[in-house]
Structure formats: structure tokens, C-alpha cells
Design a protein around this motif. Structure first.
Motif, PDB file in Angstrom:
ATOM      1  N   ALA A  19       3.421  -0.178  -5.678  1.00  0.00           N
ATOM      2  CA  ALA A  19       4.173  -0.941  -4.676  1.00  0.00           C
ATOM      3  C   ALA A  19       3.822  -0.480  -3.262  1.00  0.00           C
ATOM      4  O   ALA A  19       3.656  -1.306  -2.358  1.00  0.00           O
ATOM      5  CB  ALA A  19       5.675  -0.805  -4.924  1.00  0.00           C
ATOM      6  N   ALA A  20       3.700   0.825  -3.074  1.00  0.00           N
ATOM      7  CA  ALA A  20       3.354   1.358  -1.747  1.00  0.00           C
ATOM      8  C   ALA A  20       1.964   0.898  -1.319  1.00  0.00           C
ATOM      9  O   ALA A  20       1.755   0.503  -0.165  1.00  0.00           O
ATOM     10  CB  ALA A  20       3.428   2.887  -1.757  1.00  0.00           C
ATOM     11  N   LEU A  21       1.013   0.943  -2.249  1.00  0.00           N
ATOM     12  CA  LEU A  21      -0.343   0.506  -1.924  1.00  0.00           C
ATOM     13  C   LEU A  21      -0.387  -0.995  -1.648  1.00  0.00           C
ATOM     14  O   LEU A  21      -1.096  -1.445  -0.745  1.00  0.00           O
ATOM     15  CB  LEU A  21      -1.301   0.882  -3.051  1.00  0.00           C
ATOM     16  CG  LEU A  21      -1.593   2.378  -3.177  1.00  0.00           C
ATOM     17  CD1 LEU A  21      -2.310   2.673  -4.489  1.00  0.00           C
ATOM     18  CD2 LEU A  21      -2.403   2.876  -2.002  1.00  0.00           C
ATOM     19  N   LYS A  22       0.382  -1.772  -2.397  1.00  0.00           N
ATOM     20  CA  LYS A  22       0.422  -3.221  -2.177  1.00  0.00           C
ATOM     21  C   LYS A  22       0.975  -3.529  -0.788  1.00  0.00           C
ATOM     22  O   LYS A  22       0.413  -4.358  -0.056  1.00  0.00           O
ATOM     23  CB  LYS A  22       1.271  -3.902  -3.246  1.00  0.00           C
ATOM     24  CG  LYS A  22       1.275  -5.406  -3.139  1.00  0.00           C
ATOM     25  CD  LYS A  22       2.016  -6.043  -4.287  1.00  0.00           C
ATOM     26  CE  LYS A  22       1.930  -7.553  -4.217  1.00  0.00           C
ATOM     27  NZ  LYS A  22       2.593  -8.178  -5.361  1.00  0.00           N
ATOM     28  N   THR A  23       2.036  -2.843  -0.404  1.00  0.00           N
ATOM     29  CA  THR A  23       2.612  -3.030   0.929  1.00  0.00           C
ATOM     30  C   THR A  23       1.599  -2.674   2.002  1.00  0.00           C
ATOM     31  O   THR A  23       1.426  -3.407   2.986  1.00  0.00           O
ATOM     32  CB  THR A  23       3.892  -2.178   1.087  1.00  0.00           C
ATOM     33  OG1 THR A  23       4.851  -2.613   0.118  1.00  0.00           O
ATOM     34  CG2 THR A  23       4.473  -2.301   2.482  1.00  0.00           C
ATOM     35  N   GLU A  24       0.912  -1.567   1.816  1.00  0.00           N
ATOM     36  CA  GLU A  24      -0.107  -1.131   2.778  1.00  0.00           C
ATOM     37  C   GLU A  24      -1.222  -2.176   2.904  1.00  0.00           C
ATOM     38  O   GLU A  24      -1.651  -2.512   4.013  1.00  0.00           O
ATOM     39  CB  GLU A  24      -0.696   0.206   2.334  1.00  0.00           C
ATOM     40  CG  GLU A  24      -1.736   0.762   3.271  1.00  0.00           C
ATOM     41  CD  GLU A  24      -2.319   2.074   2.762  1.00  0.00           C
ATOM     42  OE1 GLU A  24      -3.505   2.312   3.037  1.00  0.00           O
ATOM     43  OE2 GLU A  24      -1.603   2.832   2.098  1.00  0.00           O
ATOM     44  N   LEU A  25      -1.673  -2.707   1.773  1.00  0.00           N
ATOM     45  CA  LEU A  25      -2.729  -3.723   1.800  1.00  0.00           C
ATOM     46  C   LEU A  25      -2.256  -5.004   2.480  1.00  0.00           C
ATOM     47  O   LEU A  25      -2.990  -5.615   3.260  1.00  0.00           O
ATOM     48  CB  LEU A  25      -3.216  -4.018   0.377  1.00  0.00           C
ATOM     49  CG  LEU A  25      -4.097  -2.949  -0.249  1.00  0.00           C
ATOM     50  CD1 LEU A  25      -4.231  -3.178  -1.752  1.00  0.00           C
ATOM     51  CD2 LEU A  25      -5.466  -2.925   0.408  1.00  0.00           C
ATOM     52  N   ALA A  58      -9.615  -8.871  -2.185  1.00  0.00           N
ATOM     53  CA  ALA A  58     -10.113  -8.546  -3.529  1.00  0.00           C
ATOM     54  C   ALA A  58      -9.214  -7.504  -4.192  1.00  0.00           C
ATOM     55  O   ALA A  58      -8.919  -7.605  -5.398  1.00  0.00           O
ATOM     56  CB  ALA A  58     -11.552  -8.047  -3.449  1.00  0.00           C
ATOM     57  N   ALA A  59      -8.759  -6.517  -3.437  1.00  0.00           N
ATOM     58  CA  ALA A  59      -7.860  -5.497  -3.986  1.00  0.00           C
ATOM     59  C   ALA A  59      -6.533  -6.130  -4.403  1.00  0.00           C
ATOM     60  O   ALA A  59      -6.002  -5.823  -5.473  1.00  0.00           O
ATOM     61  CB  ALA A  59      -7.635  -4.384  -2.970  1.00  0.00           C
ATOM     62  N   GLN A  81      -4.588   9.433  -5.037  1.00  0.00           N
ATOM     63  CA  GLN A  81      -5.090  10.013  -3.793  1.00  0.00           C
ATOM     64  C   GLN A  81      -6.294   9.243  -3.272  1.00  0.00           C
ATOM     65  O   GLN A  81      -6.431   9.030  -2.073  1.00  0.00           O
ATOM     66  CB  GLN A  81      -5.465  11.493  -3.994  1.00  0.00           C
ATOM     67  CG  GLN A  81      -4.292  12.397  -4.250  1.00  0.00           C
ATOM     68  CD  GLN A  81      -3.819  12.377  -5.703  1.00  0.00           C
ATOM     69  OE1 GLN A  81      -4.312  11.626  -6.540  1.00  0.00           O
ATOM     70  NE2 GLN A  81      -2.827  13.198  -6.006  1.00  0.00           N
ATOM     71  N   ARG A  82      -7.180   8.822  -4.154  1.00  0.00           N
ATOM     72  CA  ARG A  82      -8.359   8.046  -3.738  1.00  0.00           C
ATOM     73  C   ARG A  82      -7.944   6.669  -3.236  1.00  0.00           C
ATOM     74  O   ARG A  82      -8.419   6.195  -2.204  1.00  0.00           O
ATOM     75  CB  ARG A  82      -9.354   7.929  -4.888  1.00  0.00           C
ATOM     76  CG  ARG A  82     -10.569   7.056  -4.551  1.00  0.00           C
ATOM     77  CD  ARG A  82     -11.680   7.240  -5.561  1.00  0.00           C
ATOM     78  NE  ARG A  82     -12.776   6.330  -5.390  1.00  0.00           N
ATOM     79  CZ  ARG A  82     -13.714   6.409  -4.446  1.00  0.00           C
ATOM     80  NH1 ARG A  82     -13.669   7.379  -3.568  1.00  0.00           N
ATOM     81  NH2 ARG A  82     -14.691   5.524  -4.389  1.00  0.00           N
ATOM     82  N   LEU A  83      -7.062   6.012  -3.983  1.00  0.00           N
ATOM     83  CA  LEU A  83      -6.633   4.670  -3.596  1.00  0.00           C
ATOM     84  C   LEU A  83      -5.798   4.697  -2.319  1.00  0.00           C
ATOM     85  O   LEU A  83      -5.808   3.747  -1.546  1.00  0.00           O
ATOM     86  CB  LEU A  83      -5.851   4.016  -4.736  1.00  0.00           C
ATOM     87  CG  LEU A  83      -6.717   3.650  -5.939  1.00  0.00           C
ATOM     88  CD1 LEU A  83      -5.836   3.277  -7.126  1.00  0.00           C
ATOM     89  CD2 LEU A  83      -7.673   2.542  -5.599  1.00  0.00           C
ATOM     90  N   SER A  84      -5.098   5.780  -2.102  1.00  0.00           N
ATOM     91  CA  SER A  84      -4.327   5.896  -0.881  1.00  0.00           C
ATOM     92  C   SER A  84      -5.254   6.032   0.327  1.00  0.00           C
ATOM     93  O   SER A  84      -4.969   5.515   1.404  1.00  0.00           O
ATOM     94  CB  SER A  84      -3.388   7.075  -1.053  1.00  0.00           C
ATOM     95  OG  SER A  84      -3.140   7.782   0.019  1.00  0.00           O
ATOM     96  N   ALA A  85      -6.385   6.687   0.136  1.00  0.00           N
ATOM     97  CA  ALA A  85      -7.368   6.823   1.219  1.00  0.00           C
ATOM     98  C   ALA A  85      -8.244   5.587   1.345  1.00  0.00           C
ATOM     99  O   ALA A  85      -8.589   5.158   2.447  1.00  0.00           O
ATOM    100  CB  ALA A  85      -8.243   8.052   0.976  1.00  0.00           C
TER     101      ALA A  85
END
Length: 100
Positions: A19-25, A58-59, A81-85
Motif C-alpha cells: 500500500a505504501a509503495l502504491k501510494t508513492e507511485l 508499468a509498476a 528495501q529495493r522496491l522502496s528505493a
């Protein structure tokens, strides 16, 4: 202790991380859309923003398809950690380093 740390790095994303990564994207895509619409098409910034927007889209599509966070080569999980960066990453660090 090392084995536990290594397993944590190879663990699939949990719902909160996803959810955090989706929001960031999504926020990144909104920012890129503003840059692209406010910048001349032929400018370097406009072209770079469009290219970055394609990676973000794409992500987000991989998230919708439930394949986000899975390495396209080894099919293992890509660490948070990789996906966050690099949220648009499609391979884990090991597979990326194998191909140079």
C-alpha cells in the motif's frame, strides 16, 4: 541471526508495504503528469518525465496483475528495501547483478 536477516530480505511484500509503495507511485505519477503537461514536449525534462511516467504506469499495472514485487527472472520476491528505493524494479538484486 544472519539467516533470519536474509529471510527477511527475501520475504514477499506485506499489505502495508504494498500500500505504501502504491501510494508513492501514484503520487509520483501525479507529479510527473504535472511536469509533462507544463513542459514543452521536445524538452529533455518533458521526455524524461514521460519515460519515468511509463515506468511508474508499468509498476502500477504489475500491482493490478498481482505480479509487483516478483523478480521477472528468478520469480523470487524483490525485497521491500529495493522496491522502496526503485519502485519500478522488475528484478531482484541478485538477478540484476548477474546480468551486469
Amino acid at each position: 541471526m544472519i539467516a533470519i536477516a536474509e529471510r527477511a530480505l527475501r520475504a514477499p511484500l506485506n499489505a502495508g508495504q504494498l500500500a505504501a509503495l502504491k501510494t508513492e507511485l501514484q503520487q509520483d505519477l501525479q507529479r510527473l503528469t504535472l511536469v509533462t503537461t507544463n513542459t514543452a514536449e521536445s524538452s529533455t525534462l518533458g521526455v524524461r518525465s514521460q519515460a519515468r511516467a511509463q515506468l511508474v504506469l508499468a509498476a502500477l499495472a504489475r500491482m493490478a496483475a498481482k505480479t509487483f514485487g516478483t523478480c521477472r527472472r528468478c520469480r523470487g520476491p524483490i525485497p521491500y528495501q529495493r522496491l522502496s528505493a526503485i519502485p519500478e524494479a522488475t528484478t531482484c538484486v541478485e538477478c540484476t547483478s548477474r546480468t551486469g
